[in-house]
Design a protein around this motif. Structure first.
Motif, PDB file in Angstrom:
ATOM      1  N   VAL A 200     -43.689  29.811   0.586  1.00 44.44           N
ATOM      2  CA  VAL A 200     -44.471  30.473   1.636  1.00 44.44           C
ATOM      3  C   VAL A 200     -43.780  30.300   2.979  1.00 44.44           C
ATOM      4  O   VAL A 200     -43.659  31.253   3.775  1.00 44.44           O
ATOM      5  CB  VAL A 200     -45.903  29.894   1.696  1.00 44.44           C
ATOM      6  CG1 VAL A 200     -46.676  30.531   2.846  1.00 44.44           C
ATOM      7  CG2 VAL A 200     -46.633  30.120   0.379  1.00 44.44           C
ATOM      8  N   THR A 201     -43.293  29.098   3.234  1.00 44.77           N
ATOM      9  CA  THR A 201     -42.587  28.827   4.485  1.00 44.77           C
ATOM     10  C   THR A 201     -41.316  29.668   4.582  1.00 44.77           C
ATOM     11  O   THR A 201     -41.014  30.247   5.629  1.00 44.77           O
ATOM     12  CB  THR A 201     -42.223  27.335   4.578  1.00 44.77           C
ATOM     13  OG1 THR A 201     -43.418  26.559   4.588  1.00 44.77           O
ATOM     14  CG2 THR A 201     -41.423  27.046   5.834  1.00 44.77           C
ATOM     15  N   GLY A 202     -40.568  29.732   3.473  1.00 48.87           N
ATOM     16  CA  GLY A 202     -39.302  30.462   3.490  1.00 48.87           C
ATOM     17  C   GLY A 202     -39.456  31.965   3.599  1.00 48.87           C
ATOM     18  O   GLY A 202     -38.526  32.661   4.028  1.00 48.87           O
ATOM     19  N   ALA A 203     -40.628  32.486   3.223  1.00 47.46           N
ATOM     20  CA  ALA A 203     -40.860  33.924   3.297  1.00 47.46           C
ATOM     21  C   ALA A 203     -41.721  34.317   4.500  1.00 47.46           C
ATOM     22  O   ALA A 203     -41.795  35.501   4.848  1.00 47.46           O
ATOM     23  CB  ALA A 203     -41.540  34.409   2.014  1.00 47.46           C
ATOM     24  N   GLY A 204     -42.384  33.334   5.112  1.00 47.16           N
ATOM     25  CA  GLY A 204     -43.342  33.614   6.173  1.00 47.16           C
ATOM     26  C   GLY A 204     -42.713  33.959   7.504  1.00 47.16           C
ATOM     27  O   GLY A 204     -41.480  34.014   7.647  1.00 47.16           O
ATOM     28  N   PRO A 205     -43.542  34.160   8.507  1.00 47.41           N
ATOM     29  CA  PRO A 205     -43.062  34.650   9.812  1.00 47.41           C
ATOM     30  C   PRO A 205     -42.361  33.603  10.667  1.00 47.41           C
ATOM     31  O   PRO A 205     -41.641  33.960  11.598  1.00 47.41           O
ATOM     32  CB  PRO A 205     -44.344  35.137  10.491  1.00 47.41           C
ATOM     33  CG  PRO A 205     -45.433  34.313   9.883  1.00 47.41           C
ATOM     34  CD  PRO A 205     -45.022  34.097   8.461  1.00 47.41           C
ATOM     35  N   HIS A 206     -42.557  32.321  10.390  1.00 44.04           N
ATOM     36  CA  HIS A 206     -41.940  31.284  11.220  1.00 44.04           C
ATOM     37  C   HIS A 206     -40.566  30.938  10.650  1.00 44.04           C
ATOM     38  O   HIS A 206     -40.416  30.043   9.818  1.00 44.04           O
ATOM     39  CB  HIS A 206     -42.821  30.036  11.283  1.00 44.04           C
ATOM     40  CG  HIS A 206     -44.135  30.288  11.955  1.00 44.04           C
ATOM     41  ND1 HIS A 206     -44.234  30.708  13.263  1.00 44.04           N
ATOM     42  CD2 HIS A 206     -45.408  30.197  11.492  1.00 44.04           C
ATOM     43  CE1 HIS A 206     -45.513  30.842  13.585  1.00 44.04           C
ATOM     44  NE2 HIS A 206     -46.243  30.560  12.527  1.00 44.04           N
ATOM     45  N   ALA A 207     -39.554  31.673  11.119  1.00 43.94           N
ATOM     46  CA  ALA A 207     -38.217  31.537  10.548  1.00 43.94           C
ATOM     47  C   ALA A 207     -37.520  30.249  10.962  1.00 43.94           C
ATOM     48  O   ALA A 207     -36.605  29.794  10.296  1.00 43.94           O
ATOM     49  CB  ALA A 207     -37.365  32.734  10.963  1.00 43.94           C
ATOM     50  N   GLY A 208     -37.940  29.666  12.084  1.00 45.16           N
ATOM     51  CA  GLY A 208     -37.344  28.404  12.522  1.00 45.16           C
ATOM     52  C   GLY A 208     -36.458  28.540  13.736  1.00 45.16           C
ATOM     53  O   GLY A 208     -36.035  27.542  14.310  1.00 45.16           O
ATOM     54  N   ASP A 209     -36.133  29.789  14.128  1.00 44.93           N
ATOM     55  CA  ASP A 209     -35.303  29.974  15.310  1.00 44.93           C
ATOM     56  C   ASP A 209     -35.643  31.316  15.944  1.00 44.93           C
ATOM     57  O   ASP A 209     -36.130  32.237  15.277  1.00 44.93           O
ATOM     58  CB  ASP A 209     -33.812  29.923  14.945  1.00 44.93           C
ATOM     59  CG  ASP A 209     -32.924  29.815  16.171  1.00 44.93           C
ATOM     60  OD1 ASP A 209     -32.837  28.710  16.745  1.00 44.93           O
ATOM     61  OD2 ASP A 209     -32.342  30.829  16.563  1.00 44.93           O
ATOM     62  N   SER A 210     -35.377  31.427  17.226  1.00 43.03           N
ATOM     63  CA  SER A 210     -35.678  32.660  17.939  1.00 43.03           C
ATOM     64  C   SER A 210     -34.720  33.789  17.562  1.00 43.03           C
ATOM     65  O   SER A 210     -35.014  34.960  17.791  1.00 43.03           O
ATOM     66  CB  SER A 210     -35.613  32.406  19.454  1.00 43.03           C
ATOM     67  OG  SER A 210     -34.358  31.838  19.808  1.00 43.03           O
ATOM     68  N   LYS A 211     -33.564  33.452  16.967  1.00 43.55           N
ATOM     69  CA  LYS A 211     -32.616  34.466  16.522  1.00 43.55           C
ATOM     70  C   LYS A 211     -33.047  35.026  15.168  1.00 43.55           C
ATOM     71  O   LYS A 211     -33.971  34.532  14.531  1.00 43.55           O
ATOM     72  CB  LYS A 211     -31.212  33.873  16.417  1.00 43.55           C
ATOM     73  CG  LYS A 211     -30.703  33.215  17.704  1.00 43.55           C
ATOM     74  CD  LYS A 211     -29.291  32.715  17.502  1.00 43.55           C
ATOM     75  CE  LYS A 211     -28.788  31.971  18.737  1.00 43.55           C
ATOM     76  NZ  LYS A 211     -29.487  30.689  18.950  1.00 43.55           N
ATOM     77  N   GLU A 212     -32.337  36.023  14.700  1.00 46.37           N
ATOM     78  CA  GLU A 212     -32.609  36.620  13.401  1.00 46.37           C
ATOM     79  C   GLU A 212     -32.158  35.650  12.311  1.00 46.37           C
ATOM     80  O   GLU A 212     -30.989  35.260  12.255  1.00 46.37           O
ATOM     81  CB  GLU A 212     -31.857  37.946  13.259  1.00 46.37           C
ATOM     82  CG  GLU A 212     -32.207  38.724  12.003  1.00 46.37           C
ATOM     83  CD  GLU A 212     -33.618  39.285  12.030  1.00 46.37           C
ATOM     84  OE1 GLU A 212     -34.169  39.512  10.944  1.00 46.37           O
ATOM     85  OE2 GLU A 212     -34.165  39.475  13.135  1.00 46.37           O
ATOM     86  N   VAL A 213     -33.086  35.268  11.430  1.00 45.34           N
ATOM     87  CA  VAL A 213     -32.798  34.307  10.368  1.00 45.34           C
ATOM     88  C   VAL A 213     -33.222  34.918   9.041  1.00 45.34           C
ATOM     89  O   VAL A 213     -34.295  35.522   8.933  1.00 45.34           O
ATOM     90  CB  VAL A 213     -33.558  32.970  10.616  1.00 45.34           C
ATOM     91  CG1 VAL A 213     -33.357  32.023   9.439  1.00 45.34           C
ATOM     92  CG2 VAL A 213     -33.081  32.323  11.905  1.00 45.34           C
TER      93      VAL A 213
END
Length: 336
Positions: free
Chosen positions: A207-220
């Motif tokens: 869920v984390t890996g597919a969800g909206p919070h990618a972990g960085d403001s850049k494209e991830v």
């Protein structure tokens, strides 16, 4: 004033060759000190997960764009890197605090009398997991927050929490042969609960890996799957864990189980209900960062609660509980 002891060349050589044995030969911690050291390592293993989540939720995962340095030219963050750099670098520094807590647990366990090899090994297991996860964390940065490596990073942190929980429990017990407090049927039910909990945590990383919070403001890059579908599977697994916990409590009451397993099961049930409320609220409010952070903390507490239920199903005579500390060296033989 007490005289300063003479330090001989042999003492220096011994301390360099085997510092843990050198300390253990000169210090016997109180059993409570060992328990507190084990608990400190467990607390820090949870703190590092929560602060790692804060890095992701603030979009600071690449605040330090390389590893092991923060930038190609600087070991630490710079003012030009701003808020994100400070958050990411601060989390890296907390790894040293975690190492210190684990090191303190190892020293305390190694110095306890009589020497408990199994307890010391649990401390070293934590150390190697921390080192492995630090390297994996560096790889996560170098590959640009690849979601699969991020998931592995969290799962390895869950393994650290498991070992830390076991060490904390073992520090409060003796080394006698364990005796089961419940029958095999109840033990099997608890193992089903543990398995379901592992699946719950694993699906949560998806869920984390597919969800909206990618972990960085850049494209991830994200895991190419609909996160809402996986979130529903995650919820189903959560309900399975809750159901198994409630069934376990009912069975324990029916067989008149000892107080320990009943108390641990009730505590887990309350944690699960709280975690479920947070999970549903964050889902229907489009995953606000603050609630996701609380949910990550809850995930750690659920995992610890499940492990405590498992460990409560047996007992070991607490033969070390009444040892008076340093004077125990005179009454209890030590092992080399």
């Amino acid at each position: 004033m007490d005289p300063v002891p003479n330090v001989t060349r042999a003492d220096v050589v011994a301390a360099v060759r085997n510092p843990l044995a050198f300390i253990a030969a000169r210090w016997t911690p109180d059993p409570r000190t060992v328990r507190r050291a084990a608990l400190a390592a467990l607390v820090m293993s949870v703190v590092i997960v929560v602060t790692g989540g804060a890095v992701r939720l603030t979009g600071s995962g690449l605040g330090c764009p390389t590893w092991p340095k923060c930038t190609d030219d600087s070991l630490t963050t710079t003012s030009a890197m701003g808020f994100h750099g400070a958050i990411e670098f601060g989390n890296r520094m907390l790894t040293y605090v975690l190492c210190a807590a684990v090191g303190w647990a190892i020293i305390a366990a190694r110095s306890e009398k009589p020497y408990r090899r199994s307890l010391t090994r649990l401390g070293w297991a934590q150390f190697w997991i921390v080192m492995s996860n630090a390297i994996l964390g560096g790889i996560v940065v170098l590959v640009g927050l690849n979601p699969y490596t991020v998931a592995a990073h969290f799962l390895l942190s869950s393994a650290l929490i498991a070992v830390a929980t076991l060490m904390w429990q073992r520090s409060r017990e003796g080394d006698a042969e364990s005796k089961p407090l419940v029958g095999k049927a109840v033990q099997q039910l608890v193992w089903f609960l543990v398995t379901a909990s592992v699946l719950l945590i694993a699906v949560g990383t998806v869920v984390t890996g597919a969800g909206p919070h990618a972990g960085d403001s850049k494209e991830v890059d994200r895991i190419p799957i609909d996160w809402e579908t996986v979130a529903k599977l995650h919820a189903v697994l959560a309900w399975i864990v809750v159901t198994l916990t409630f069934a376990l409590w009912f069975v324990l009451k029916a067989v008149d189980a000892p107080k320990g397993p009943l108390d641990r099961t009730r505590e887990l049930f309350l944690i699960l209900l709280s975690q479920g409320v947070v999970g549903y609220v964050q889902y229907f409010t489009n995953l606000p960062e603050a609630l996701v952070a609380v949910h990550m903390l809850g995930s750690c507490l659920v995992w610890i609660g499940v492990l405590r239920v498992l460990l409560s199903l047996r007992e070991r005579p607490d033969v070390l509980a009444d040892l008076p500390g340093p004077s125990a060296e005179q009454s209890v033989p030590t092992r080399a």
